[in-house]
Design an enzyme around this catalytic site. Sequence first.
Site, PDB file in Angstrom:
ATOM      1  N   PRO A 131       5.773   0.520   0.240  1.00 51.83           N
ATOM      2  CG  PRO A 131       6.923   2.010   1.351  1.00 51.83           C
ATOM      3  CD  PRO A 131       6.794   0.203   0.857  1.00 51.83           C
ATOM      4  N   GLY A 134       2.571  -1.409  -5.198  1.00 52.05           N
ATOM      5  CA  GLY A 134       1.345  -2.339  -4.666  1.00 52.05           C
ATOM      6  C   GLY A 134       0.889  -3.097  -6.107  1.00 52.05           C
ATOM      7  CB  SER A 135      -1.604  -2.513  -8.852  1.00 49.02           C
ATOM      8  OG  SER A 135      -2.656  -2.033  -7.667  1.00 49.02           O
ATOM      9  CE1 TYR A 241       4.968 -19.966 -13.640  1.00 48.31           C
ATOM     10  CE2 TYR A 241       6.484 -20.799 -12.382  1.00 48.31           C
ATOM     11  CZ  TYR A 241       5.626 -20.611 -12.602  1.00 48.31           C
ATOM     12  OH  TYR A 241       4.859 -22.115 -12.339  1.00 48.31           O
ATOM     13  CD  GLU A 250      -3.195 -12.865  -2.092  1.00 44.30           C
ATOM     14  OE1 GLU A 250      -1.754 -13.301  -1.769  1.00 44.30           O
ATOM     15  OE2 GLU A 250      -2.650 -11.772  -1.534  1.00 44.30           O
ATOM     16  CG  HIS A 346     -28.496  -4.629  10.767  1.00 44.61           C
ATOM     17  ND1 HIS A 346     -29.057  -5.643  10.143  1.00 44.61           N
ATOM     18  CD2 HIS A 346     -28.457  -5.395  12.114  1.00 44.61           C
ATOM     19  CE1 HIS A 346     -28.548  -6.254   9.901  1.00 44.61           C
ATOM     20  NE2 HIS A 346     -28.264  -6.854  11.389  1.00 44.61           N
ATOM     21  N   GLY A 347     -30.310  -0.367  10.499  1.00 50.64           N
ATOM     22  CA  GLY A 347     -30.941   0.778  10.470  1.00 50.64           C
ATOM     23  C   GLY A 347     -29.598   1.781  11.208  1.00 50.64           C
ATOM     24  N   GLY A 371      -4.618  -7.800  -2.602  1.00 47.58           N
ATOM     25  CA  GLY A 371      -5.034  -8.996  -3.765  1.00 47.58           C
ATOM     26  C   GLY A 371      -4.997  -9.080  -4.660  1.00 47.58           C
ATOM     27  N   GLY A 372      -4.668  -8.253  -4.994  1.00 49.31           N
ATOM     28  CA  GLY A 372      -5.384  -7.366  -6.751  1.00 49.31           C
ATOM     29  C   GLY A 372      -6.773  -6.756  -6.684  1.00 49.31           C
TER      30      GLY A 372
HETATM   31  C1  LIG Z   1      -5.043  -4.321   5.446  1.00 47.92           C
HETATM   32  C2  LIG Z   1      -4.426  -5.368   3.893  1.00 47.92           C
HETATM   33  C3  LIG Z   1      -3.525  -6.207   4.292  1.00 47.92           C
HETATM   34  C4  LIG Z   1      -2.347  -6.313   2.993  1.00 47.92           C
HETATM   35  N1  LIG Z   1      -1.288  -7.281   3.601  1.00 47.92           N
HETATM   36  C5  LIG Z   1      -0.982  -7.437   2.287  1.00 47.92           C
HETATM   37  C6  LIG Z   1       0.113  -9.137   2.650  1.00 47.92           C
HETATM   38  O1  LIG Z   1       0.737  -9.800   3.455  1.00 47.92           O
HETATM   39  N2  LIG Z   1       1.044  -9.018   1.775  1.00 47.92           N
HETATM   40  C7  LIG Z   1       1.175  -8.669   0.876  1.00 47.92           C
HETATM   41  O2  LIG Z   1       2.861  -7.910   0.073  1.00 47.92           O
HETATM   42  N3  LIG Z   1       0.977  -7.256   0.801  1.00 47.92           N
HETATM   43  C8  LIG Z   1      -1.143  -6.823   1.286  1.00 47.92           C
HETATM   44  N4  LIG Z   1      -1.753  -6.307   1.259  1.00 47.92           N
HETATM   45  C9  LIG Z   1      -1.502  -5.463  -0.041  1.00 47.92           C
HETATM   46  C10 LIG Z   1      -2.725  -5.142  -0.675  1.00 47.92           C
HETATM   47  O3  LIG Z   1      -1.885  -6.466  -1.409  1.00 47.92           O
HETATM   48  C11 LIG Z   1      -2.154  -3.622  -1.831  1.00 47.92           C
HETATM   49  O4  LIG Z   1      -2.606  -2.785  -1.120  1.00 47.92           O
HETATM   50  C12 LIG Z   1      -2.715  -4.297  -3.624  1.00 47.92           C
HETATM   51  O5  LIG Z   1      -2.180  -4.471  -4.209  1.00 47.92           O
HETATM   52  C13 LIG Z   1      -2.608  -3.057  -3.820  1.00 47.92           C
HETATM   53  O6  LIG Z   1      -2.227  -2.317  -3.843  1.00 47.92           O
HETATM   54  P1  LIG Z   1      -1.343  -0.206  -3.551  1.00 47.92           P
HETATM   55  O7  LIG Z   1      -2.563  -0.550  -2.285  1.00 47.92           O
HETATM   56  O8  LIG Z   1      -0.197  -0.164  -3.709  1.00 47.92           O
HETATM   57  O9  LIG Z   1      -2.453   0.011  -4.612  1.00 47.92           O
HETATM   58  P2  LIG Z   1      -1.744   1.341  -5.545  1.00 47.92           P
HETATM   59  O10 LIG Z   1      -1.051   0.094  -6.579  1.00 47.92           O
HETATM   60  O11 LIG Z   1      -1.529   1.960  -5.598  1.00 47.92           O
HETATM   61  O12 LIG Z   1      -3.780   1.302  -6.352  1.00 47.92           O
HETATM   62  C14 LIG Z   1      -4.286   1.635  -5.824  1.00 47.92           C
HETATM   63  C15 LIG Z   1      -5.436   1.745  -7.241  1.00 47.92           C
HETATM   64  O13 LIG Z   1      -5.537   1.964  -7.914  1.00 47.92           O
HETATM   65  C16 LIG Z   1      -6.139   1.148  -9.472  1.00 47.92           C
HETATM   66  N5  LIG Z   1      -5.662   0.324 -10.304  1.00 47.92           N
HETATM   67  C17 LIG Z   1      -4.629   0.500  -9.633  1.00 47.92           C
HETATM   68  N6  LIG Z   1      -4.203  -0.318 -10.785  1.00 47.92           N
HETATM   69  C18 LIG Z   1      -5.165  -0.159 -11.894  1.00 47.92           C
HETATM   70  C19 LIG Z   1      -4.834  -0.013 -12.985  1.00 47.92           C
HETATM   71  N7  LIG Z   1      -3.925  -1.002 -14.231  1.00 47.92           N
HETATM   72  N8  LIG Z   1      -6.014  -0.335 -13.888  1.00 47.92           N
HETATM   73  C20 LIG Z   1      -7.314   0.455 -13.362  1.00 47.92           C
HETATM   74  N9  LIG Z   1      -6.865   1.268 -12.140  1.00 47.92           N
HETATM   75  C21 LIG Z   1      -6.051   0.537 -10.999  1.00 47.92           C
HETATM   76  C22 LIG Z   1      -7.386   0.266  -7.783  1.00 47.92           C
HETATM   77  O14 LIG Z   1      -8.290   0.999  -7.234  1.00 47.92           O
HETATM   78  C23 LIG Z   1      -6.133   0.328  -6.874  1.00 47.92           C
HETATM   79  O15 LIG Z   1      -6.498   0.084  -5.693  1.00 47.92           O
HETATM   80  C24 LIG Z   1      -2.783  -5.726   2.185  1.00 47.92           C
HETATM   81  C25 LIG Z   1      -2.994  -4.981   2.645  1.00 47.92           C
HETATM   82  C26 LIG Z   1      -3.976  -4.263   2.819  1.00 47.92           C
HETATM   83  C27 LIG Z   1      -4.728  -2.749   3.202  1.00 47.92           C
END
Ligand SMILES: Cc1cc2nc3c(=O)[nH]c(=O)nc-3n(C[C@H](O)[C@H](O)[C@H](O)COP(=O)(O)OP(=O)(O)OC[C@H]3O[C@@H](n4cnc5c(N)ncnc54)[C@H](O)[C@@H]3O)c2cc1C
Length: 385
Positions: A131, A134-135, A241, A250, A346-347, A371-372
Amino acid sequence: MNEPIYFTEEHRQFRDNLRRFFEQEVVPKAHAWEEAGMVPREVLRQLGGLGYLGIRYPEKYGGAELDTVYSAILAEELGRTTFGGFAVTVTVHTDMASPHLANFGSPEQLERWLPPINRGEKVCAVAVTEPDAGSDVASIRARALRERSGDGDHWVINGSKMFITNGVHADVYFVGAKTDPGAKGSRGISIFVVEKGTPGFRVGRALKKSGWLCSDTAELVFEDCRVPAAHLLGQENKGFYQIMRNFQNERMVIGAAAMGEAARAIELTVAYVRDRKAFGATLWDKQAIRQRLAMRAAQVEAGRALVYHAAWLDAQGKDCVKEVSMVKALCGELVNQVLYDCQQFHGGFGYIRESAIERMVRDARVEAIGGGATEVMLEEIAKRM
Ligand SMILES: Cc1cc2nc3c(=O)[nH]c(=O)nc-3n(C[C@H](O)[C@H](O)[C@H](O)COP(=O)(O)OP(=O)(O)OC[C@H]3O[C@@H](n4cnc5c(N)ncnc54)[C@H](O)[C@@H]3O)c2cc1C
């Protein structure tokens, strides 16, 4: 679309067989899967039986020992089905989760889990995102503590995971957790195998999404979840790593699937505008429309060429982090631009649930995030410029 120069006759046959299978067994049925919120396990077993789930894995574990270009073909053809939820169900299993095991598993772990994964009997998921993280993978907070007691040597996992694809219905999960919270961010993470049914592990809830409807996505909860010490995957504290290495695959397949979707969306749209009339002629007769589609087709050819180039580099064992990051950034954005135009042309029909384009627009959005995210990929490219 042009045939990538990296294709051999075997690649071509592989693509044709896959396309036929998807046209017969997936496209007519997947509407029902979207309603059900999951892909039937029987379909994954069918794919496993045909050898499509273990493309690059050793034959002794039921794999086909093929090269990375085949993985790109699988993902592109999955994208062409127009059901992004189906595509991600399969690619998470084949190219995002199982590589954790295939690349870093011990002989005993490979023996135990890889054959049923390749047969589609056990479905897998990868659980890294949380929660609050992510990134920024290094900031995950799930914790795994080693516990040696009378009943053996275990790891005890606590924490939660978010947005996990296949999370509701998987059998085997590859879970990232901190094993050395004192270590600098990326150094104290390890990966564990957690099986469905392990006490202390549960699906917190199934998440409702705007797209990828037939893909099940979950929040996962670990409360004093004890797994045997032998479930540590790869080296202790080297999980970051391992995650980064697997990200390459991925990101390449997400890009390939995106280009399959984009190419198919253009085909569907060309067919639609050639038929649809307005102001005394077909929409195709409007130069603005056909030229926009022509430009999108050119961009998708270019994106696709980059996908296959990155796959080929990987197949040659060459470093391709920059190219793969380019694939993810470029294709994740491009598929959205293409789908925007296709929906526009497709309107009103493109806004109605019956049209494939409407679904594809919703499915494409997350390809620039998961995935990034694009911005994170651009940083990876910039670092290498
Ligand atoms: C439908 C779905 C399926 C998924 N499946 C998986 C899975 O199977 N396993 C798993 O582990 N994860 C999964 N994910 C997680 C997914 O990889 C993350 O949502 C993604 O990596 C982004 O992380 P976050 O949602 O925490 O966004 P955040 O890290 O909070 O980032 C939000 C936004 O901020 C911006 N941002 C972030 N960092 C930077 C930066 N350094 N510079 C500039 N802008 C930035 C980007 O626009 C980003 O979208 C899934 C997500 C979704 C929505």
